[in-house]
Design a protein around this motif. Sequence first.
Motif, PDB file in Angstrom:
ATOM      1  N   SER A 112       0.967  -1.272  -0.049  1.00 53.71           N
ATOM      2  CA  SER A 112       0.213  -0.038  -0.061  1.00 53.71           C
ATOM      3  C   SER A 112       0.687   1.381  -0.055  1.00 53.71           C
ATOM      4  O   SER A 112       0.514   2.382  -0.720  1.00 53.71           O
ATOM      5  N   ALA A 113       1.971   1.217   0.798  1.00 56.22           N
ATOM      6  CA  ALA A 113       2.829   2.216   0.769  1.00 56.22           C
ATOM      7  C   ALA A 113       3.459   2.626  -0.664  1.00 56.22           C
ATOM      8  O   ALA A 113       3.608   3.719  -1.089  1.00 56.22           O
ATOM      9  N   LEU A 114       3.984   1.703  -1.371  1.00 60.16           N
ATOM     10  CA  LEU A 114       4.480   1.597  -2.698  1.00 60.16           C
ATOM     11  C   LEU A 114       3.549   2.320  -3.764  1.00 60.16           C
ATOM     12  O   LEU A 114       3.671   3.002  -4.482  1.00 60.16           O
ATOM     13  N   ALA A 115       2.323   1.757  -3.305  1.00 56.28           N
ATOM     14  CA  ALA A 115       0.990   2.355  -4.058  1.00 56.28           C
ATOM     15  C   ALA A 115       0.496   3.809  -3.994  1.00 56.28           C
ATOM     16  O   ALA A 115      -0.301   4.328  -4.488  1.00 56.28           O
ATOM     17  N   GLY A 116       1.274   4.318  -2.628  1.00 56.30           N
ATOM     18  CA  GLY A 116       0.514   5.645  -2.379  1.00 56.30           C
ATOM     19  C   GLY A 116      -0.508   5.719  -1.650  1.00 56.30           C
ATOM     20  O   GLY A 116      -1.296   6.901  -1.612  1.00 56.30           O
ATOM     21  N   THR A 117      -1.195   4.501  -1.121  1.00 59.39           N
ATOM     22  CA  THR A 117      -2.377   4.769  -0.391  1.00 59.39           C
ATOM     23  C   THR A 117      -2.198   4.354   1.154  1.00 59.39           C
ATOM     24  O   THR A 117      -3.264   4.555   1.999  1.00 59.39           O
ATOM     25  N   PRO A 119       0.215   6.060   4.496  1.00 58.36           N
ATOM     26  CA  PRO A 119       1.286   7.043   4.659  1.00 58.36           C
ATOM     27  C   PRO A 119       2.256   6.419   5.606  1.00 58.36           C
ATOM     28  O   PRO A 119       2.429   6.906   6.752  1.00 58.36           O
ATOM     29  N   ASP A 121       5.317   5.918   7.417  1.00 54.33           N
ATOM     30  CA  ASP A 121       6.365   6.612   8.128  1.00 54.33           C
ATOM     31  C   ASP A 121       7.608   5.980   9.069  1.00 54.33           C
ATOM     32  O   ASP A 121       7.676   5.874  10.233  1.00 54.33           O
ATOM     33  N   PHE A 284      -5.834   7.249   6.394  1.00 47.17           N
ATOM     34  CA  PHE A 284      -5.817   6.471   5.176  1.00 47.17           C
ATOM     35  C   PHE A 284      -7.014   5.712   5.141  1.00 47.17           C
ATOM     36  O   PHE A 284      -7.617   5.629   6.206  1.00 47.17           O
ATOM     37  N   SER A 289      -6.129   0.467   1.325  1.00 42.12           N
ATOM     38  CA  SER A 289      -4.925   0.104   1.677  1.00 42.12           C
ATOM     39  C   SER A 289      -4.903  -1.005   2.701  1.00 42.12           C
ATOM     40  O   SER A 289      -6.064  -1.163   3.467  1.00 42.12           O
TER      41      SER A 289
END
Length: 317
Positions: A112-117, A119, A121, A284, A289
């Motif tokens: 999901s992080a790779l897809a930008g959905t 956040p 950190d 999110f 995600s």
Amino acid sequence: MSVAATGAGPLPRATREVVAVFLGLTFFGSWPMWLALAFLKAPGEAVDLAIAAGSFAPAVAAWIVARLVAPTPHLKEETGLTVKVPDVRWRRFWALAWLGMPVLVLGAVGLSALAGTFPLDLGGLSGARAALAVYAKESPAQAATFSTPASFLAWQVGRSVLLGPVFFAPVAFGQEWGWRGWLLPRLLPLGRMRALALSGALWGLWLAPLAFQGRAYPGHPLLGAALLVVTGTLLGMLFGWLRLASRSVWPAVVAHGAVAAAMGPSLQGTGGFLPMLAREGAAFDAALSGLTGWPGWLLMGALLAVLLRTGKSSVRP
């Protein structure tokens, strides 16, 4: 007598009747309470208790059917209550359930992080820092033992992974003994794939009222019910594979508890470690995600494709 999972055909009439009784008891034992609380917009504590209470409806239904409607002489063996099944390397299935499910949850977060959905950190750990600040106000003495947000996050992850399945075991058993322990083997005459998919879809449908309460997909009370059926189908198929391959319901119980512990408030209303991986204050969408969104669906589908090729396909009462 073996119950094959590879053949395909219609369910016998007697089986359809007892399955209908099981489903009626299960849905009636939980849906009225869940829907009423959603309609009344009950406080979170009442919803938590209602979810926990309703989770035992499948197990109660299975017991009633197996004892009163269609008596089952070998209930322990036929519903998977045996822990160490002869000729089964049961430890590998327990390990897959206990440790593999958190890895799956984290993998869905990473995708999901790779897809930008999502956040994510990991650099600043702002989510973990904020959680530590809250924990310090509630338990200052214990919080003082954590020198950094990273150590606090590691403690939360370790606690969730190691103790989560134990903490959630009662609620998970209430669901799994009914859906995977009793129902799934009765559906195997349909064929392994159909039985897994149907039992998972019915489980997801049964959970649908949780979306109306804002638990499964916050902000999507109606769409979330449909999305929950998809998530329930895929996740239920994974739990079902564990049940069939191990010939025991306990790996499915462990897997269910492991997922519940890791997911956190987005699905279960409990404090898992997942929100601590997100950027502080960033929202999110659970529909986009994590394990409940399309990244999780892709991972679960890929894992199922691998597992279903292993040939672990029968339950032998």
